[in-house]
Design a protein around this motif. Structure first.
Motif, PDB file in Angstrom:
ATOM      1  N   UNK A   1      25.006 -16.498  23.223  1.00  0.00           N
ATOM      2  CA  UNK A   1      25.747 -16.307  24.118  1.00  0.00           C
ATOM      3  C   UNK A   1      24.126 -17.032  24.872  1.00  0.00           C
ATOM      4  N   UNK A   2      24.979 -18.124  25.848  1.00  0.00           N
ATOM      5  CA  UNK A   2      24.911 -19.075  26.590  1.00  0.00           C
ATOM      6  C   UNK A   2      23.705 -18.963  28.040  1.00  0.00           C
ATOM      7  N   UNK A   3      24.278 -17.090  28.287  1.00  0.00           N
ATOM      8  CA  UNK A   3      22.661 -16.544  29.197  1.00  0.00           C
ATOM      9  C   UNK A   3      21.805 -16.350  28.348  1.00  0.00           C
ATOM     10  N   UNK A   4      21.560 -15.667  27.090  1.00  0.00           N
ATOM     11  CA  UNK A   4      20.833 -15.443  26.234  1.00  0.00           C
ATOM     12  C   UNK A   4      20.075 -16.693  26.258  1.00  0.00           C
ATOM     13  N   UNK A   5      20.302 -17.642  25.670  1.00  0.00           N
ATOM     14  CA  UNK A   5      19.868 -19.442  25.194  1.00  0.00           C
ATOM     15  C   UNK A   5      18.774 -19.756  26.655  1.00  0.00           C
ATOM     16  N   UNK A   6      19.617 -19.241  27.251  1.00  0.00           N
ATOM     17  CA  UNK A   6      18.760 -19.930  28.681  1.00  0.00           C
ATOM     18  C   UNK A   6      17.400 -19.319  29.117  1.00  0.00           C
ATOM     19  N   UNK A   7      18.067 -18.045  28.903  1.00  0.00           N
ATOM     20  CA  UNK A   7      16.220 -17.025  29.248  1.00  0.00           C
ATOM     21  C   UNK A   7      15.263 -17.144  28.210  1.00  0.00           C
ATOM     22  N   UNK A   8      15.704 -18.056  26.682  1.00  0.00           N
ATOM     23  CA  UNK A   8      14.911 -18.225  25.538  1.00  0.00           C
ATOM     24  C   UNK A   8      14.096 -19.546  26.164  1.00  0.00           C
ATOM     25  N   UNK A   9      15.273 -20.865  26.421  1.00  0.00           N
ATOM     26  CA  UNK A   9      14.196 -21.754  26.825  1.00  0.00           C
ATOM     27  C   UNK A   9      13.418 -21.779  27.873  1.00  0.00           C
ATOM     28  N   UNK A  47       9.683 -28.365  27.689  1.00  0.00           N
ATOM     29  CA  UNK A  47      10.760 -28.742  28.095  1.00  0.00           C
ATOM     30  C   UNK A  47      11.236 -29.159  26.228  1.00  0.00           C
ATOM     31  N   UNK A  48      10.717 -30.574  26.021  1.00  0.00           N
ATOM     32  CA  UNK A  48      11.709 -30.413  24.819  1.00  0.00           C
ATOM     33  C   UNK A  48      11.663 -29.465  23.935  1.00  0.00           C
ATOM     34  N   UNK A  49      11.332 -29.109  22.965  1.00  0.00           N
ATOM     35  CA  UNK A  49      11.657 -27.411  22.859  1.00  0.00           C
ATOM     36  C   UNK A  49      11.953 -26.791  23.285  1.00  0.00           C
ATOM     37  N   UNK A  50      12.366 -25.869  24.911  1.00  0.00           N
ATOM     38  CA  UNK A  50      12.994 -25.853  25.862  1.00  0.00           C
ATOM     39  C   UNK A  50      14.603 -25.285  25.184  1.00  0.00           C
ATOM     40  N   UNK A  51      14.329 -27.078  25.379  1.00  0.00           N
ATOM     41  CA  UNK A  51      15.952 -27.642  25.588  1.00  0.00           C
ATOM     42  C   UNK A  51      16.485 -27.700  23.524  1.00  0.00           C
ATOM     43  N   UNK A  52      15.729 -27.679  23.096  1.00  0.00           N
ATOM     44  CA  UNK A  52      15.736 -27.875  21.764  1.00  0.00           C
ATOM     45  C   UNK A  52      16.786 -26.551  21.187  1.00  0.00           C
ATOM     46  N   UNK A  53      15.628 -25.307  21.666  1.00  0.00           N
ATOM     47  CA  UNK A  53      16.227 -24.010  21.493  1.00  0.00           C
ATOM     48  C   UNK A  53      17.550 -23.458  21.499  1.00  0.00           C
ATOM     49  N   UNK A  54      17.751 -24.159  22.782  1.00  0.00           N
ATOM     50  CA  UNK A  54      18.847 -23.170  23.556  1.00  0.00           C
ATOM     51  C   UNK A  54      20.120 -24.564  23.887  1.00  0.00           C
TER      52      UNK A  54
END
Length: 241
Positions: A1-9, A47-54
């Motif tokens: 789910x993209x919203x959850x991915x943005x939350x986690x990232x 930033x790198x980890x957040x973008x990789x995760x989401x």
């Protein structure tokens, strides 16, 4: 789910970013007084980890300014913008709370309210509304232009190493342009933790500085729009043949 991915990232972004600030500024921390280089490096990794995760789910915006820029350029649906921004804001709040839990003893050992505040939100070294606004606007314009360039269709370097390049870009922005305001360059990054600073009970906590808060919200949005428009006006905006 993209919203959850943005939350986690965004959560991961703030956990790394505000976490390194806490490590450097709070008393009785192993990294106390490690300096600007460590802070900017921590934010770049965050930033790198957040973008990789989401990124594989939502595109890895983790920044309302990036989301709005993509929407203006016609590559992201406006209908999803409010949900993305709310998810990013919630993720920033959650990440800030995890930093607070991690450094609970260090917060208790720190008596400097400015140091405590810096582990949540940004503040200018010299208060000048015009200069502070321009700094955040320019930094975010560069960020958004760089993100769009890295992930442009046909850009072969933007694949697997794209998030790492965005992290390097943020590291560079921090080292080059971060001095005047602390380079929020992300409305959710500043507003979410600022809200947490206001509601959490911390000994020696000072004011939340709501009078300045509009600058790291509005200026990055304006800068993101400028960066997106400039990118679309250049040859870099067209897919490579």
């Amino acid at each position: 789910m993209p919203y959850l991915a943005e939350f986690v990232g965004t959560l991961l972004l703030i956990l790394f970013g505000n976490g390194v600030v806490a490590n450097v500024l709070l008393n009785k921390s192993k990294g106390n007084d490690s300096g600007t280089f460590m802070v900017t490096a921590g934010w770049g990794v965050g930033v790198a980890v957040g973008v990789y995760a989401s990124g594989h789910v939502s595109g890895g915006h983790i920044n309302p300014a990036v989301t709005i820029a993509y929407a203006i350029n016609g590559t992201f649906a406006w209908s999803m913008v409010p949900g993305f921004i709310l998810a990013q804001l919630a993720g920033a709040m959650a990440g800030s709370y995890l930093v607070y839990l991690t450094y609970g003893s260090q917060y208790q050992a720190t008596e400097d309210p400015d140091a405590i505040f810096a582990t949540f939100a940004t503040a200018p070294e010299i208060r000048n509304t015009r200069d502070n606004f321009l700094t955040e606007m320019i930094g975010t314009a560069i960020l958004v232009f760089g993100v769009l360039a890295i992930f442009a269709p046909g850009n072969q370097v933007g694949g697997q190493i794209g998030p790492a390049l965005v992290g390097m870009l943020v590291f560079g922005i921090g080292m080059s342009l971060g001095g005047p305001t602390g380079y929020a360059i992300n409305p959710a990054r500043d507003l979410g933790p600022r809200i947490m600073h206001a509601v959490l009970s911390i000994k020696s906590k000072g004011k939340t500085d709501w009078g300045y808060a509009w600058i790291p919200i509005i200026a990055p949005i304006v800068g993101g729009i400028i960066g997106g428009v400039l990118f679309s006006m250049t040859s870099l905006g067209a897919p490579l043949s």
